[in-house]
Scaffold this active site. Structure first.
Site, PDB file in Angstrom:
ATOM      1  CG  ASP A 189      -7.659  -4.155   3.511  1.00 20.48           C
ATOM      2  OD1 ASP A 189      -8.762  -4.160   4.101  1.00 20.48           O
ATOM      3  OD2 ASP A 189      -7.411  -3.391   2.564  1.00 20.48           O
ATOM      4  CG  ASP A 236      -2.637 -20.145   0.127  1.00 16.45           C
ATOM      5  OD1 ASP A 236      -1.941 -20.065   1.150  1.00 16.45           O
ATOM      6  OD2 ASP A 236      -2.246 -20.718  -0.908  1.00 16.45           O
ATOM      7  CG  ASP A 272     -12.978  -6.255   5.266  1.00 14.00           C
ATOM      8  OD1 ASP A 272     -12.813  -5.758   6.394  1.00 14.00           O
ATOM      9  OD2 ASP A 272     -13.087  -5.586   4.233  1.00 14.00           O
ATOM     10  CE  LYS A 288       0.907 -17.888  -1.652  1.00 13.35           C
ATOM     11  NZ  LYS A 288       0.175 -19.155  -1.426  1.00 13.35           N
ATOM     12  CE1 TYR A 297      -3.215  -2.797   0.090  1.00 19.06           C
ATOM     13  CE2 TYR A 297      -3.977  -2.001   2.199  1.00 19.06           C
ATOM     14  CZ  TYR A 297      -4.108  -2.865   1.137  1.00 19.06           C
ATOM     15  OH  TYR A 297      -5.119  -3.780   1.110  1.00 19.06           O
TER      16      TYR A 297
END
Length: 356
Positions: free
Chosen positions: A246, A222, A250, A190, A135
């Protein structure tokens, strides 16, 4: 104690109003000052994070934030879009640690997207690094591809990067948080694909040496996403980077029945923080009086606990929310047959009454 009130856009002003009412119902004296931010900031001063708003945020002891964003601003250049306000506040104030609890209240077990036996008793905390990762990484932009199968074609590019001090400080926050809970920490990465997250994994493993009482598990993102919907109660505290956090926070939100129930705290190194609901500005329902204010009210409770050292008052608010839910009050997002459907202000009324 000075609180900066930044309602923002969409449903932001409606839900923040109810949180302010709850704060005013406590036997405390707060100095509160309101300023525009996001689209409201752009309309008032030509920028989503006006200088006056930023200065107020810097001067305050804590910040209560609503939400930013509206489709009508999508044609603006990126630097002027409402979402840049929250990114700017995080960066300017050094708010690197985002705490997002996902708690399923017993009364809302039927509202979860998963079977009650899988989610009943859910209580997890996601610790998201907030000021690094893709970001904020540079270089970024649109250019002519210098290499690869499509050399010469236009391409968009961003840079994922983390410095060792960034990883160490969020790891310390996560381990210390885990010590106060179930002493279990899952670091999500990851590392099998990304060099950045192999580095992340190595640093978190090294910091773990300082917290031998905490059990550390590493998990690929994942797999973590899959486990959140398969067996979410296996987690206690999760720590991860900005982008993965992020997405996962959610996903965790929906396990609790509604993202409208989830508060969050974004803290600096001294526990000064910005507190906001995990959901967005929802411009499609703005002004209709149906938004759920409980995430914002619970964010105010987190503010009292983490930044203002008023844990007893935080407990009062959290217990009032539990009482309101037990009494059957529901906004439309968590409504079920047999409960009482109420609007934004009526839910605020019920919490204020429960405080008494």
């Amino acid at each position: 104690m000075k609180i900066a009130i930044l309602p923002g856009d969409g449903i932001g002003p409606e839900i923040v109003d109810q949180a302010v009412r709850v704060l005013n119902a406590l036997d405390e004296s707060f100095e509160m000052e309101t300023a525009p931010v996001g689209g409201a900031g752009y309309e008032a001063h030509g920028h989503p994070l006006p200088d006056g708003t930023l200065q107020l945020a810097k001067d305050a002891d804590a910040i209560l934030f609503g939400a930013v964003g509206d489709w009508k601003y999508d044609t603006l250049e990126r630097s002027l879009r409402p979402e840049q306000a929250i990114l700017g506040l995080r960066k300017q104030l050094g708010l690197f640690a985002n705490l997002r609890p996902a708690i399923l209240y017993p009364e809302l077990a039927g509202a979860s997207s998963l079977k009650p036996e899988i989610v009943s008793g859910l209580d997890i905390l996601i610790v998201r690094e907030l000021t690094g990762d893709i970001y904020f990484g540079t270089p970024r932009g649109v250019r002519e591809a210098p290499d690869g199968a499509f050399k010469g074609a236009r391409e968009g590019f961003d840079t994922m990067r983390y410095a060792e001090p960034e990883i160490r400080r969020i790891a310390h926050v996560a381990f210390q948080t885990a010590q106060k809970r179930g002493k279990r920490l899952t670091s999500v990465d990851k590392a099998n694909v990304l060099e950045t997250f192999q580095f992340w994994k190595d640093i978190v493993t090294d910091v773990h040496k300082e917290y031998p009482d905490v059990a550390l598990e590493h998990m690929y993102v994942d797999n973590a996403a899959m486990q959140l919907v398969r067996a979410p109660k296996k987690f206690d505290v999760i720590v991860t980077g900005n982008m993965f956090g992020d997405i996962l926070s959610d996903a965790a939100a929906m396990l609790t029945g509604s993202i409208g129930m989830l508060p969050s705290a974004s803290l600096d190194a001294d526990n000064k923080g910005l507190y906001e609901p995990s959901h967005g500005s929802a411009p499609d329902i703005a002004g209709k009086g149906i938004a759920n204010p409980l995430a914002t009210i619970l964010s105010a409770a987190m503010m009292l606990r983490y930044s203002l050292n008023r844990a007893e008052q935080a407990d009062r608010i959290e217990n009032a929310v539990k009482k309101v839910l037990a009494e059957g009050f529901r906004t439309v997002d968590i409504y079920e047959a047999g409960t009482t459907k109420v609007g934004t202000k009526q839910m605020g009324d019920a919490v204020v009454k429960a405080l008494a």
